[in-house]
Enzyme design. Structure first.
Site, PDB file in Angstrom:
ATOM      1  N   LYS A   1     -48.621  30.942 -85.979  1.00  0.00           N
ATOM      2  CA  LYS A   1     -48.231  32.286 -85.543  1.00  0.00           C
ATOM      3  C   LYS A   1     -49.361  32.901 -84.730  1.00  0.00           C
ATOM      4  CE  LYS A   1     -47.070  36.779 -87.654  1.00  0.00           C
ATOM      5  NZ  LYS A   1     -46.737  37.472 -88.913  1.00  0.00           N
TER       6      LYS A   1
ATOM      7  N   LYS B   1     -44.400  31.012 -84.190  1.00  0.00           N
ATOM      8  CA  LYS B   1     -43.979  32.411 -84.281  1.00  0.00           C
ATOM      9  C   LYS B   1     -44.880  33.303 -83.441  1.00  0.00           C
ATOM     10  CE  LYS B   1     -43.425  36.316 -87.459  1.00  0.00           C
ATOM     11  NZ  LYS B   1     -43.493  36.789 -88.851  1.00  0.00           N
TER      12      LYS B   1
ATOM     13  N   ASP C   1     -47.162  34.677 -94.646  1.00  0.00           N
ATOM     14  CA  ASP C   1     -47.843  34.742 -93.353  1.00  0.00           C
ATOM     15  C   ASP C   1     -49.318  35.016 -93.625  1.00  0.00           C
ATOM     16  OD1 ASP C   1     -45.156  34.688 -92.580  1.00  0.00           O
ATOM     17  OD2 ASP C   1     -45.440  36.108 -90.931  1.00  0.00           O
TER      18      ASP C   1
END
Lengths: 483, 315
Positions: free
Chosen positions: B215, B251, B151
């Protein structure tokens, strides 16, 4: 990783236990429910179940309702200060909010509109109209309409079936705030929420006769329009009936406001925010099953974005949830009546026979009731009937344009002029277009947004006068200096 | 890398690609998200949504005070969220800082949790304020420790001053480091990008640069994964699929604290990107406290009453 599953929403029905529908209803005259002589059934258009028997008012009922309104005007309502009238309106607004769920459920049962709409739009907006006008009641001298204005007296009000309670609020709230008394006739197929509103008037201890409600069909409406004891007529409905009313009141001293049909252009420029424009198209024409006088029923697409928009629009339309109006997840409910369904089907056939390409979203309809799938016609031109006549259903005619001026010319090429929508990320274009468009309400980057503070009404054959805002007050006052 | 044929790696091609995007109307996006939040998800669909949401959770701990013991407990919970009920699915992954990756991976493998991924927050998380050399080293560290998902954060300063090619090149370099085996999630920190136009632009930039997932947030800035921001990102992945035939995941992270919020997210997915995205391989929810609420709602559906919070584990 698990495979994806279709996320079908389980039924989420709103309970109808909160409403008690009586087997028969009478009229509401001089603060009391009066038994009717003749009756006709009112049905739930989603199930064809007979909900109740509604009284049909004839001459004697209309006469006594008008007499009650006159008496209340002379003896009580015209003697009250604006401040005192305002208190009653505030009280009505609060009771409507307290009984909001009851109104929403009843409206959905009687009209066929989704509970999400009656709960989130119709009922809160109706209460908002009473709150807004309650505030004006003691400030009329400061509305910019002069200091010597007076109410007309008795207002006869005839409302349609598409927003039964909301149209009642649009009519009754300004009339009472300005000091008029009213005789209201709800639409034949949707009387129930008006009769529940009558109970609210009793609960609010509104003086007898200030609000009178007579139910019936077009014959009752005609009696009201032609009644010599009426000082002002307010009508919302079809242009056809609007013309009859205009003829009827022409040789009289009656004031009149008319809110009639439309064939609004919803114009999408190539620099629009496309995803929000898609939502605006859907909300513009499929809101309330398309039973909206200001519906954006003509989509004008700039040539360069036609394919993209139509592709996205079809994907979006396939997601519209059609079905049981009482289900909280339903987006598009039942067509209000068999008669209206036949009219929509008929005009759709005309669209096909005139060469329009029809596409309808795939839907499973309930077995009973009146249903019509969200539908678009592409390849439509100004010469097609479906680009000219009001369909009043979930049917969108798609036209294209190349230059901004062409969009304006096409948008204005209609006998109607109620509303229009402009979609562009360019502020200067929005301002330019809104000056070109001959329509009473123009939305930019939104559609079908209503607010009691904003005047609503049409150009050309879409009507006379405005409702809402300061402009709407003037329709219920005389002595404005221009009679 | 050919960037799906959308850009050729030059600044000019990236500008042209991003310049062709339509704008986002904030009022309209807010209204659409608010409308979808009224969906009423009951009975069998609620049950399905709760289990699906559990399987999509990236169970996260990103505290300075994290300990190996806490991370191990988190991993145990990730594999078997309700110790008393083996019907409850495992979560999608655990999400930790780099120095906890090996601890997490080792512990997961030792308790039969091979199927649960370990996501590492890299590239100078959460601020992204470091040189590219440091970011590469940071990511390599996580990969060496066994991270299966990275991430990364974008350089918001570069994005906001219009240095899109700088942001793009960083993502490309991290993508190359991750190879094809490791999933790359690109964090925008939408609370700092502020406008929906920026969110849409960042989405298309990251997707072309090779993100597997986009995300919303680090969880360290508010607002984070608001429904309209997620809506805009879901529209972006849907449109990107139309352009490239490739499905990119989304996400949301930060601020999704209870079952109601999570179900709203699933409704957004269902009615925006479509049901194809309703799988942990294409939708994850970054959260910590959410899992316990999902478990309590699940128990309530089974038992018919709300259990005391003592019936779910605190970490």
């Amino acid at each position: 990783m698990e495979t994806s599953v279709n996320f079908d929403y389980a039924p989420a029905p709103e309970s109808r236990a909160i409403v008690r529908i009586k087997p028969t209803y009478g009229h509401f005259i001089a603060g009391k429910f009066v038994t009717g002589r003749k009756h006709f059934p009112t049905i739930n258009p989603a199930t064809e179940e007979v909900l109740s028997q509604i009284a049909l008012a004839g001459k004697s009922e209309v006469d006594s309702a008008v007499a009650a309104a006159r008496k209340a005007y002379i003896t009580t309502w015209s003697k009250l200060s604006g401040k005192e009238r305002g208190k009653y309106l505030f009280r009505i607004a609060r009771i409507m909010q307290e009984r909001a769920r009851e109104f929403a459920v009843l409206e959905t049962l009687d009209n066929g509109k989704p509970i999400r709409e009656s709960r989130d739009v119709d009922v809160p907006l109706a209460a908002a109209h009473f709150f807004y006008h309650a505030g004006w009641a003691d400030k009329l001298e400061f509305a910019g309409l002069g200091t010597s204005t007076k109410p007309h007296g008795v207002a006869g009000q005839i409302i349609p079936w598409n927003f039964p309670l909301l149209m009642l609020a649009w009519k009754v709230a300004p009339a009472l705030a300005t000091g008029n008394t009213v005789v209201l006739k709800p639409a034949e197929s949707t009387s129930l929420t008006a009769l529940l509103f009558a109970e609210v008037c009793q609960q609010a201890e509104l003086p007898a006769g200030v609000v009178n409600i007579v139910t019936g069909d077009g014959s009752t409406g005609a009696l009201l329009v032609n009644h010599p004891g009426i000082d002002k007529i307010a009508f919302t409905g079809s242009t056809e009936v609007g013309k009859i009313i205009a003829r009827a009141v022409a040789p009289t001293n009656k004031s009149v406001t008319l809110e009639l049909g439309g064939k609004a252009a919803n114009i999408i420029f190539d620099d629009a925010a496309i995803d929000e424009a898609i939502e605006g198209i859907v909300n513009g024409v499929f809101f309330n099953q398309g039973h909206v006088c200001c519906a954006g029923s003509r989509l004008l697409l700039q040539e360069s974005i036609v394919d993209e928009v139509l592709e996205k629009l079809k994907v979006r339309m396939a997601k519209i949830r059609v079905g049981d109006p009482m289900d909280k997840n339903t987006d598009l409910g039942a067509i209000n009546s068999k008669e209206q369904l036949l009219k929509i089907q008929d005009l759709s056939r005309v669209g096909e026979s005139e060469g329009g390409a029809r596409w309808s979203a795939p839907c499973d309809f309930p077995k009973k009731g009146f249903w019509f799938a969200p539908t678009i016609f592409t390849g439509v031109t100004q010469a097609h009937r479906i680009a000219r006549e009001e369909i009043f259903g979930p049917v969108l005619s798609v036209l294209t344009f190349r230059t901004p001026q062409e969009a304006m010319d096409k948008a204005n090429n209609t006998p109607f002029g109620l509303s229009a929508g402009i979609w562009s990320e360019k502020g200067s274009r929005i301002l330019w277009a809104s000056q070109q468009l001959r329509a009473g309400v123009i939305w930019a980057n939104t559609f079908n947004k209503f607010d009691p503070t904003s005047p609503f009404g049409g150009y050309k054959e879409s009507g006379w006068g405005r409702e809402g805002g300061r402009h709407g007050l003037s329709a219920y006052l005389k002595g404005l200096g221009h009679e | 890398m050919n960037f799906y044929g959308l850009v050729d790696g030059t600044e000019a091609s990236l500008k042209k690609y991003l310049g062709a995007l339509s704008g986002v109307d904030q009022v309209g996006a807010d209204a659409r998200a608010a409308m979808l939040a009224t969906r009423s998800i009951k009975t069998s669909s609620k049950r399905w949504a709760i289990d699906t949401a559990i399987s999509m959770v990236d169970l996260t701990t990103l505290e300075g005070a994290d300990t190996p013991g806490k991370v191990q407990a988190l991993c145990t919970k990730a594999v078997r969220p309700d110790p008393m009920n083996s019907d409850v699915p495992s979560v999608g992954a655990v999400c930790v800082y780099n120095d906890m990756v090996r601890i997490a991976r080792t512990h997961l493998d030792s308790i039969g949790g091979e199927h649960v991924g370990v996501a590492a927050v890299s590239t100078a998380f959460p601020s992204g304020r470091a040189s590219i050399e440091v970011k590469i080293q940071d990511t390599q560290d996580a990969l060496d420790a066994g991270a299966s998902e990275i991430d990364m954060v974008i350089d918001r300063g570069a994005f906001l001053r219009g240095d899109y090619i700088g942001v793009f090149n960083e993502i490309v370099q991290i993508r190359e480091l991750c190879g094809t085996r490791v999933h790359l999630k690109v964090i925008f920190e939408t609370g700092e990008l502020v406008t929906y136009d920026n969110v849409r632009k960042a989405s298309f930039l990251a997707m072309a640069a090779g993100a597997d997932f986009i995300k919303t947030s680090t969880g360290k800035v508010t607002p984070a994964a608001t429904p309209p921001v997620v809506l805009v990102m879901l529209e972006a992945v849907r449109d990107f699929y139309t352009m490239t035939n490739t499905r990119i995941g989304v996400k949301p992270a930060g601020g999704i604290k209870n079952t109601k919020d999570a179900i709203k997210q699933l409704v957004l997915v269902n009615e925006t990107a479509g049901p194809e995205w309703l799988t942990p391989s294409l939708f994850r929810i970054g959260a910590s406290s959410l899992l316990n609420d999902l478990l309590m709602q699940r128990m309530k559906m089974d038992d018919g009453y709300y259990a005391s919070p003592a019936y779910v584990t605190i970490d």
